[in-house]
Design a protein around this motif. Structure first.
Motif, PDB file in Angstrom:
ATOM      1  N   SER A  19     -16.142  36.404 -13.901  1.00  0.00           N
ATOM      2  CA  SER A  19     -17.214  37.077 -13.167  1.00  0.00           C
ATOM      3  C   SER A  19     -18.391  37.387 -14.091  1.00  0.00           C
ATOM      4  O   SER A  19     -18.261  37.384 -15.321  1.00  0.00           O
ATOM      5  N   ASP A  20     -19.525  37.672 -13.456  1.00  0.00           N
ATOM      6  CA  ASP A  20     -20.696  38.132 -14.204  1.00  0.00           C
ATOM      7  C   ASP A  20     -20.391  39.441 -14.921  1.00  0.00           C
ATOM      8  O   ASP A  20     -20.910  39.698 -16.005  1.00  0.00           O
ATOM      9  N   ARG A  21     -19.546  40.261 -14.314  1.00  0.00           N
ATOM     10  CA  ARG A  21     -19.178  41.539 -14.941  1.00  0.00           C
ATOM     11  C   ARG A  21     -18.448  41.316 -16.256  1.00  0.00           C
ATOM     12  O   ARG A  21     -18.691  42.021 -17.230  1.00  0.00           O
ATOM     13  N   GLN A  22     -17.549  40.340 -16.290  1.00  0.00           N
ATOM     14  CA  GLN A  22     -16.851  40.030 -17.543  1.00  0.00           C
ATOM     15  C   GLN A  22     -17.842  39.567 -18.608  1.00  0.00           C
ATOM     16  O   GLN A  22     -17.715  39.932 -19.772  1.00  0.00           O
ATOM     17  N   LEU A  23     -18.798  38.763 -18.198  1.00  0.00           N
ATOM     18  CA  LEU A  23     -19.815  38.299 -19.134  1.00  0.00           C
ATOM     19  C   LEU A  23     -20.648  39.470 -19.640  1.00  0.00           C
ATOM     20  O   LEU A  23     -20.902  39.573 -20.840  1.00  0.00           O
TER      21      LEU A  23
END
Length: 96
Positions: A19-23
């Motif tokens: 996810s973008d959150r992990q990035l």
């Protein structure tokens, strides 16, 4: 010329983030930072752009030039945007 989405999508793929959150977390940013880039509510800092390019396995110098181009376009700075575009094209040719 690449968009911020190109960098983000490639980083997600290369680093196998889900996810973008992990990035965002891996970049040391707030959870919504990458989402703000995608919706054009924000533009990465130079430091974040270099890290993102590294995650995406893309040229950091071109990434910084593209960042300058995005900023110039968002501010309607046509002369600067044109100059950045020429620099990107030149650097891309030199790297090929």
């Amino acid at each position: 010329m690449n968009s911020i989405d190109d960098y983000v999508d490639r980083a997600l793929k290369k680093k196998r983030f889900q996810s973008d959150r992990q990035l965002s977390t891996a970049l040391g940013l707030s959870l919504g930072a990458v989402g703000a880039w995608r919706t054009r509510r924000a533009i990465p800092s130079e430091e974040s752009m270099v890290k993102l390019a590294g995650f995406a396995n893309m040229d950091a110098e071109i990434a910084l030039l593209e960042l300058g181009w995005w900023r110039s376009v968002s501010r309607n700075e046509h002369a600067a945007a044109t100059t950045y575009q020429k620099l990107i094209e030149h650097h891309s040719q030199m790297a090929a």
